[in-house]
Design a protein around this motif. Structure first.
Motif, PDB file in Angstrom:
ATOM      1  N   SER A   1     -13.368  39.956  56.545  1.00 43.79           N
ATOM      2  CA  SER A   1     -14.434  40.512  55.717  1.00 43.79           C
ATOM      3  C   SER A   1     -15.236  41.555  56.493  1.00 43.79           C
ATOM      4  CB  SER A   1     -15.363  39.399  55.233  1.00 43.79           C
ATOM      5  OG  SER A   1     -15.992  38.750  56.314  1.00 43.79           O
ATOM      6  N   VAL A   2     -15.892  42.441  55.747  1.00 46.01           N
ATOM      7  CA  VAL A   2     -16.671  43.514  56.357  1.00 46.01           C
ATOM      8  C   VAL A   2     -18.066  43.539  55.751  1.00 46.01           C
ATOM      9  CG1 VAL A   2     -14.629  44.917  56.795  1.00 46.01           C
ATOM     10  CG2 VAL A   2     -15.892  45.236  54.665  1.00 46.01           C
ATOM     11  N   ASP A   3     -18.973  44.197  56.441  1.00 45.44           N
ATOM     12  CA  ASP A   3     -20.328  44.420  55.954  1.00 45.44           C
ATOM     13  C   ASP A   3     -20.384  45.837  55.407  1.00 45.44           C
ATOM     14  OD1 ASP A   3     -23.002  44.893  55.549  1.00 45.44           O
ATOM     15  OD2 ASP A   3     -23.670  43.987  57.423  1.00 45.44           O
ATOM     16  N   LYS A   4     -20.571  45.985  54.090  1.00 47.05           N
ATOM     17  CA  LYS A   4     -20.533  47.308  53.469  1.00 47.05           C
ATOM     18  C   LYS A   4     -21.628  48.224  54.009  1.00 47.05           C
ATOM     19  CE  LYS A   4     -23.221  45.813  49.418  1.00 47.05           C
ATOM     20  NZ  LYS A   4     -24.469  46.518  49.797  1.00 47.05           N
ATOM     21  N   ASP A   5     -22.720  47.650  54.496  1.00 41.29           N
ATOM     22  CA  ASP A   5     -23.802  48.471  55.031  1.00 41.29           C
ATOM     23  C   ASP A   5     -23.419  49.115  56.361  1.00 41.29           C
ATOM     24  OD1 ASP A   5     -25.450  47.926  52.887  1.00 41.29           O
ATOM     25  OD2 ASP A   5     -26.265  46.119  53.808  1.00 41.29           O
ATOM     26  N   ARG A   6     -22.308  48.700  56.946  1.00 43.57           N
ATOM     27  CA  ARG A   6     -21.862  49.269  58.214  1.00 43.57           C
ATOM     28  C   ARG A   6     -20.812  50.359  58.012  1.00 43.57           C
ATOM     29  NH1 ARG A   6     -21.338  44.142  62.442  1.00 43.57           N
ATOM     30  NH2 ARG A   6     -23.371  43.228  62.017  1.00 43.57           N
ATOM     31  N   SER A   7     -20.502  50.669  56.765  1.00 45.65           N
ATOM     32  CA  SER A   7     -19.451  51.649  56.489  1.00 45.65           C
ATOM     33  C   SER A   7     -19.850  53.042  56.972  1.00 45.65           C
ATOM     34  CB  SER A   7     -19.142  51.684  54.995  1.00 45.65           C
ATOM     35  OG  SER A   7     -18.648  50.432  54.564  1.00 45.65           O
ATOM     36  N   LEU A   8     -18.833  53.825  57.378  1.00 45.42           N
ATOM     37  CA  LEU A   8     -19.061  55.130  57.978  1.00 45.42           C
ATOM     38  C   LEU A   8     -18.176  56.169  57.304  1.00 45.42           C
ATOM     39  CD1 LEU A   8     -20.492  56.572  60.398  1.00 45.42           C
ATOM     40  CD2 LEU A   8     -18.421  56.096  61.722  1.00 45.42           C
ATOM     41  N   SER A   9     -18.758  57.289  56.901  1.00 39.69           N
ATOM     42  CA  SER A   9     -17.980  58.364  56.287  1.00 39.69           C
ATOM     43  C   SER A   9     -17.216  59.151  57.346  1.00 39.69           C
ATOM     44  CB  SER A   9     -18.889  59.316  55.507  1.00 39.69           C
ATOM     45  OG  SER A   9     -19.373  58.705  54.335  1.00 39.69           O
ATOM     46  N   GLY A  10     -16.008  59.595  56.982  1.00 40.61           N
ATOM     47  CA  GLY A  10     -15.187  60.390  57.881  1.00 40.61           C
ATOM     48  C   GLY A  10     -14.180  61.196  57.093  1.00 40.61           C
ATOM     49  N   TYR A  11     -13.057  61.519  57.731  1.00 41.74           N
ATOM     50  CA  TYR A  11     -12.071  62.371  57.086  1.00 41.74           C
ATOM     51  C   TYR A  11     -10.677  62.093  57.634  1.00 41.74           C
ATOM     52  CZ  TYR A  11     -12.078  65.056  61.429  1.00 41.74           C
ATOM     53  OH  TYR A  11     -11.963  65.414  62.741  1.00 41.74           O
ATOM     54  N   HIS A  12      -9.691  62.616  56.942  1.00 41.99           N
ATOM     55  CA  HIS A  12      -8.303  62.606  57.417  1.00 41.99           C
ATOM     56  C   HIS A  12      -7.630  63.877  56.934  1.00 41.99           C
ATOM     57  CE1 HIS A  12      -8.069  60.885  53.347  1.00 41.99           C
ATOM     58  NE2 HIS A  12      -6.859  61.426  53.283  1.00 41.99           N
ATOM     59  N   ILE A  13      -6.680  64.352  57.725  1.00 44.96           N
ATOM     60  CA  ILE A  13      -5.921  65.536  57.344  1.00 44.96           C
ATOM     61  C   ILE A  13      -4.549  65.472  58.009  1.00 44.96           C
ATOM     62  CG2 ILE A  13      -6.868  66.903  59.262  1.00 44.96           C
ATOM     63  CD1 ILE A  13      -6.722  69.336  57.345  1.00 44.96           C
ATOM     64  N   GLY A  14      -3.516  65.868  57.261  1.00 42.49           N
ATOM     65  CA  GLY A  14      -2.187  65.788  57.829  1.00 42.49           C
ATOM     66  C   GLY A  14      -1.106  66.246  56.877  1.00 42.49           C
ATOM     67  N   ALA A  15       0.101  65.737  57.103  1.00 44.87           N
ATOM     68  CA  ALA A  15       1.262  66.160  56.332  1.00 44.87           C
ATOM     69  C   ALA A  15       2.110  64.962  55.955  1.00 44.87           C
ATOM     70  CB  ALA A  15       2.095  67.164  57.133  1.00 44.87           C
ATOM     71  N   ILE A  16       2.839  65.091  54.846  1.00 47.37           N
ATOM     72  CA  ILE A  16       3.764  64.055  54.403  1.00 47.37           C
ATOM     73  C   ILE A  16       5.105  64.696  54.073  1.00 47.37           C
ATOM     74  CG2 ILE A  16       1.990  62.515  53.498  1.00 47.37           C
ATOM     75  CD1 ILE A  16       2.581  63.608  50.692  1.00 47.37           C
ATOM     76  N   VAL A  17       6.146  63.867  54.071  1.00 45.17           N
ATOM     77  CA  VAL A  17       7.470  64.287  53.623  1.00 45.17           C
ATOM     78  C   VAL A  17       7.927  63.294  52.570  1.00 45.17           C
ATOM     79  CG1 VAL A  17       9.833  64.856  54.256  1.00 45.17           C
ATOM     80  CG2 VAL A  17       7.990  65.227  55.904  1.00 45.17           C
ATOM     81  N   ASP A  18       8.304  63.792  51.409  1.00 48.05           N
ATOM     82  CA  ASP A  18       8.706  62.939  50.292  1.00 48.05           C
ATOM     83  C   ASP A  18      10.230  62.993  50.142  1.00 48.05           C
ATOM     84  OD1 ASP A  18       7.471  61.453  47.792  1.00 48.05           O
ATOM     85  OD2 ASP A  18       9.139  62.654  47.032  1.00 48.05           O
ATOM     86  N   PHE A  19      10.888  61.874  50.522  1.00 49.38           N
ATOM     87  CA  PHE A  19      12.334  61.762  50.401  1.00 49.38           C
ATOM     88  C   PHE A  19      12.669  60.948  49.151  1.00 49.38           C
ATOM     89  CE2 PHE A  19      11.566  62.173  54.962  1.00 49.38           C
ATOM     90  CZ  PHE A  19      12.514  63.119  55.350  1.00 49.38           C
ATOM     91  N   PRO A  20      13.209  61.553  48.105  1.00 52.03           N
ATOM     92  CA  PRO A  20      13.534  60.781  46.899  1.00 52.03           C
ATOM     93  C   PRO A  20      14.731  59.863  47.126  1.00 52.03           C
ATOM     94  CG  PRO A  20      14.299  63.034  46.661  1.00 52.03           C
ATOM     95  CD  PRO A  20      13.531  62.989  47.951  1.00 52.03           C
ATOM     96  N   LEU A  21      14.537  58.580  46.869  1.00 48.77           N
ATOM     97  CA  LEU A  21      15.638  57.620  46.918  1.00 48.77           C
ATOM     98  C   LEU A  21      16.251  57.463  45.537  1.00 48.77           C
ATOM     99  CD1 LEU A  21      13.983  54.923  49.207  1.00 48.77           C
ATOM    100  CD2 LEU A  21      15.454  56.837  49.879  1.00 48.77           C
ATOM    101  N   ILE A  22      15.402  57.411  44.536  1.00 54.66           N
ATOM    102  CA  ILE A  22      15.819  57.469  43.133  1.00 54.66           C
ATOM    103  C   ILE A  22      14.937  58.512  42.471  1.00 54.66           C
ATOM    104  CG2 ILE A  22      16.120  56.223  40.966  1.00 54.66           C
ATOM    105  CD1 ILE A  22      16.263  53.639  42.569  1.00 54.66           C
TER     106      ILE A  22
END
Length: 232
Positions: free
Chosen positions: A42-63
């Motif tokens: 469990s977490v304390d919601k009052d301790r939550s911290l805003s941030g960010y993410h950035i990157g790349a993905i590769v989508d390989f279709p299986l079906i």
């Protein structure tokens, strides 16, 4: 024999057809991170911290349009904040805010199920593990008393742990393990080449360096994220 050869060529053609649909994309967005405070996660919601993410993905279709294998690589922030005292209280009680913001290179490995709902629109849901490597981060402390604020910051200390070294002499509860791992789930939608998703990452490994006992097993990363992306 002829039938087997025909089936083999058909399977090969399907494979090449699927590979021709491989797409590379960019993705980024907002994080709301926290660190678990109990061994049950469990977490304390009052301790939550805003941030960010950035990157790349590769989508390989299986079906095609139904199931994809989707690895990625991201630069992402995690961490939490802790406050004590009352910032609106009288001058005899200091208000203290402590923020820790570790930053990682994270590699998620997801399987994504898709449901077409229009000519160029698909809803999707995914699940998979992630593996992360700590690369940077800051600890910040600010204290306010009688209207005067003082602050300081320091670089996060990383343990030089490896997955194969359990006798690391550089351990300490004031350091973070450099390696983090866990699982994530996500839901979202694709609109032609654009995508929108929400994801929750659940860390399985404790983040503090030190002995493997119950004193600090409760401290694990938790991250809720909202992302936008584009698939080329």
């Amino acid at each position: 024999m002829t039938k087997k050869i025909i089936l083999s060529f058909a399977a090969l053609a399907i494979s090449f057809g699927a590979m021709s649909q491989v797409r590379v994309g960019v993705k980024g967005g907002w994080n709301l991170s926290s660190i678990s405070v109990d061994n049950d996660g469990s977490v304390d919601k009052d301790r939550s911290l805003s941030g960010y993410h950035i990157g790349a993905i590769v989508d390989f279709p299986l079906i095609k349009n139904v199931l994809s294998f989707q690895p990625g690589a991201f630069y992402t922030t995690k961490g939490a904040k802790l406050t004590s005292g009352d910032k609106d209280n009288d001058a005899t009680v200091p208000y203290v805010k402590y923020t820790t913001r570790p930053q990682y290179i994270e590699v998620p490995v997801n399987f994504i199920g898709k449901i077409p709902v229009g000519a160029n629109t698909r809803l999707f849901a995914g699940v998979g593990p992630y593996f992360a490597f700590g690369v940077a981060g800051k600890n910040k402390v600010s204290s306010t008393l009688a209207g005067v604020t003082t602050s300081s910051e320091s670089d996060i200390k990383w343990d030089d742990d490896t997955p194969f070294n359990d006798g690391d002499p550089d351990r300490g509860l004031n350091k973070y393990k450099r390696f983090d791992w866990g699982g994530n789930v996500q839901v979202g939608a694709e609109f032609n080449k654009f995508l929108l998703s929400a994801q929750y990452g659940l860390g399985f490994g404790k983040i503090n360096s030190g002995g493997d006992d119950s004193r600090n097993e409760k401290n694990k990363n938790r991250v809720f994220a909202v992302s936008v992306g584009y698939l080329f």
